[in-house]
Design a protein around this motif. Structure first.
Motif, PDB file in Angstrom:
ATOM      1  N   ARG A 125       0.827  -1.211   0.000  1.00 24.91           N
ATOM      2  CA  ARG A 125       0.000   0.000   0.000  1.00 24.91           C
ATOM      3  C   ARG A 125       0.867   1.269   0.000  1.00 24.91           C
ATOM      4  O   ARG A 125       0.842   2.080   0.928  1.00 24.91           O
ATOM      5  CB  ARG A 125      -0.949   0.014   1.199  1.00 24.91           C
ATOM      6  N   PRO A 126       1.649   1.482  -1.071  1.00 28.59           N
ATOM      7  CA  PRO A 126       2.520   2.661  -1.123  1.00 28.59           C
ATOM      8  C   PRO A 126       1.719   3.959  -1.149  1.00 28.59           C
ATOM      9  O   PRO A 126       0.601   4.010  -1.675  1.00 28.59           O
ATOM     10  CB  PRO A 126       3.296   2.464  -2.432  1.00 28.59           C
ATOM     11  N   ALA A 127       2.301   4.992  -0.573  1.00 25.56           N
ATOM     12  CA  ALA A 127       1.647   6.298  -0.509  1.00 25.56           C
ATOM     13  C   ALA A 127       1.527   6.915  -1.896  1.00 25.56           C
ATOM     14  O   ALA A 127       2.416   6.774  -2.741  1.00 25.56           O
ATOM     15  CB  ALA A 127       2.427   7.228   0.410  1.00 25.56           C
ATOM     16  N   LEU A 128       0.412   7.602  -2.127  1.00 21.65           N
ATOM     17  CA  LEU A 128       0.177   8.333  -3.372  1.00 21.65           C
ATOM     18  C   LEU A 128       0.399   9.821  -3.115  1.00 21.65           C
ATOM     19  O   LEU A 128      -0.198  10.402  -2.205  1.00 21.65           O
ATOM     20  CB  LEU A 128      -1.247   8.098  -3.871  1.00 21.65           C
ATOM     21  N   PHE A 129       1.261  10.427  -3.925  1.00 26.41           N
ATOM     22  CA  PHE A 129       1.596  11.836  -3.757  1.00 26.41           C
ATOM     23  C   PHE A 129       0.914  12.692  -4.822  1.00 26.41           C
ATOM     24  O   PHE A 129       0.748  12.278  -5.968  1.00 26.41           O
ATOM     25  CB  PHE A 129       3.112  12.036  -3.845  1.00 26.41           C
ATOM     26  N   ALA A 130       0.527  13.895  -4.412  1.00 22.97           N
ATOM     27  CA  ALA A 130      -0.068  14.866  -5.331  1.00 22.97           C
ATOM     28  C   ALA A 130       0.370  16.259  -4.897  1.00 22.97           C
ATOM     29  O   ALA A 130       0.862  16.455  -3.783  1.00 22.97           O
ATOM     30  CB  ALA A 130      -1.593  14.761  -5.329  1.00 22.97           C
ATOM     31  N   THR A 131       0.196  17.224  -5.782  1.00 22.28           N
ATOM     32  CA  THR A 131       0.540  18.604  -5.439  1.00 22.28           C
ATOM     33  C   THR A 131      -0.573  19.239  -4.613  1.00 22.28           C
ATOM     34  O   THR A 131      -1.706  18.756  -4.583  1.00 22.28           O
ATOM     35  CB  THR A 131       0.780  19.445  -6.703  1.00 22.28           C
ATOM     36  N   THR A 132      -0.242  20.335  -3.958  1.00 22.31           N
ATOM     37  CA  THR A 132      -1.173  21.033  -3.073  1.00 22.31           C
ATOM     38  C   THR A 132      -1.645  22.343  -3.706  1.00 22.31           C
ATOM     39  O   THR A 132      -1.122  22.780  -4.736  1.00 22.31           O
ATOM     40  CB  THR A 132      -0.480  21.363  -1.745  1.00 22.31           C
ATOM     41  N   ARG A 133      -2.595  22.975  -3.057  1.00 23.49           N
ATOM     42  CA  ARG A 133      -3.015  24.309  -3.494  1.00 23.49           C
ATOM     43  C   ARG A 133      -1.871  25.310  -3.336  1.00 23.49           C
ATOM     44  O   ARG A 133      -1.767  26.268  -4.103  1.00 23.49           O
ATOM     45  CB  ARG A 133      -4.237  24.770  -2.698  1.00 23.49           C
ATOM     46  N   GLN A 134      -1.017  25.082  -2.324  1.00 21.94           N
ATOM     47  CA  GLN A 134       0.124  25.977  -2.129  1.00 21.94           C
ATOM     48  C   GLN A 134       1.045  25.951  -3.345  1.00 21.94           C
ATOM     49  O   GLN A 134       1.615  26.970  -3.732  1.00 21.94           O
ATOM     50  CB  GLN A 134       0.904  25.572  -0.879  1.00 21.94           C
ATOM     51  N   PHE A 135       1.196  24.783  -3.949  1.00 23.46           N
ATOM     52  CA  PHE A 135       1.995  24.656  -5.166  1.00 23.46           C
ATOM     53  C   PHE A 135       1.422  25.548  -6.266  1.00 23.46           C
ATOM     54  O   PHE A 135       2.151  26.286  -6.935  1.00 23.46           O
ATOM     55  CB  PHE A 135       2.010  23.191  -5.612  1.00 23.46           C
ATOM     56  N   LEU A 136       0.104  25.489  -6.444  1.00 22.60           N
ATOM     57  CA  LEU A 136      -0.532  26.333  -7.455  1.00 22.60           C
ATOM     58  C   LEU A 136      -0.356  27.808  -7.119  1.00 22.60           C
ATOM     59  O   LEU A 136      -0.053  28.628  -7.991  1.00 22.60           O
ATOM     60  CB  LEU A 136      -2.020  25.992  -7.561  1.00 22.60           C
ATOM     61  N   ASP A 137      -0.545  28.142  -5.837  1.00 23.76           N
ATOM     62  CA  ASP A 137      -0.417  29.542  -5.423  1.00 23.76           C
ATOM     63  C   ASP A 137       0.979  30.077  -5.713  1.00 23.76           C
ATOM     64  O   ASP A 137       1.147  31.187  -6.234  1.00 23.76           O
ATOM     65  CB  ASP A 137      -0.713  29.686  -3.928  1.00 23.76           C
ATOM     66  N   ASP A 138       2.008  29.293  -5.370  1.00 22.46           N
ATOM     67  CA  ASP A 138       3.380  29.764  -5.533  1.00 22.46           C
ATOM     68  C   ASP A 138       3.772  29.898  -7.000  1.00 22.46           C
ATOM     69  O   ASP A 138       4.641  30.704  -7.341  1.00 22.46           O
ATOM     70  CB  ASP A 138       4.355  28.820  -4.823  1.00 22.46           C
TER      71      ASP A 138
END
Length: 219
Positions: A142-155
């Motif tokens: 059950r490996p972790a799934l990573f995604a970008t955050t709203r902070q990524f979009l903001d920056d």
């Protein structure tokens, strides 16, 4: 309430807020008497009103905000000469993979980059609040799934992942990495690389075949 008063209220709220504000939050200013379309129309007018000023009104992942114009950054940086942390190309390439292929596991990233990804790379991106774990893949371990955050979009000044540029050539891939570097560390060069352990067979990171991920614009 006339248009001028409504725009003045919106303008004041956005300038005074320390975080971007979404349309539904801005409607609260008017006790929900103004609809979302009306608010968006007023925001568009405010954008035009500020075209010749040092601040600009933009829509980013978390909502609407006023920010300084990019061409003034060098002058403003003189007030705060401290430098942000520098990131290696490996960190930025990993971030690009997550942005374009999300959600992805660490194994997915390693398959694409062709090298073992140091856990510190993921930690750096998490510490910057650019990526987060959004779940686990239902497979062995059950490996972790990573995604970008709203902070990524903001920056990056993006309203949604749909605004990520298409990567169709190595030159465009390089331009994307440079853009990420500038967003992460304005005015600084990338940190020198450390040697990474290759995965057999070794493969170069190639984002040209990766279509951008998609995400809706906040309202």
């Amino acid at each position: 309430m006339n248009t001028a008063d409504a725009k003045r209220i919106l303008e004041t709220a956005l300038i005074c807020s320390t975080q971007p504000l979404q349309v539904r939050e801005l409607r609260v200013l008017f006790d929900d008497e103004l609809g979302a379309d009306t608010i968006k129309s007023l925001l568009a007018e405010l954008q035009d009103d500020w075209l010749q000023r040092g601040l600009e009104l933009v829509s980013v992942g978390s909502g609407w905000r006023f920010q300084s114009r990019p061409e003034l950054r060098d002058h403003l940086d003189r007030l705060h000469p401290e430098k942000p942390p520098r990131y290696t190309r490996a960190v930025l390439e990993t971030l690009a993979i997550i942005a374009y292929r999300q959600p992805v596991t660490r194994g997915d990233m390693e398959d694409i980059r062709g090298v073992t990804i140091n856990s510190l790379i993921i930690k750096q991106l998490e510490d910057r609040n650019w990526v987060e774990v959004i779940g686990h893949r239902e497979t062995v371990g059950r490996p972790a799934l990573f995604a970008t955050t709203r902070q990524f979009l903001d920056d990056l000044g993006l309203a949604s992942l749909d605004q990520l540029p298409l990567i169709e050539s190595p030159a465009q891939q390089g331009a994307l990495i440079d853009a990420l570097a500038e967003a992460a560390q304005p005015g600084l060069p990338m940190e020198e690389e450390t040697v990474e352990a290759p995965i057999e067979p070794e493969a170069d990171t190639d984002l040209a075949e990766l279509p951008p991920a998609h995400s809706g614009t906040p309202s």
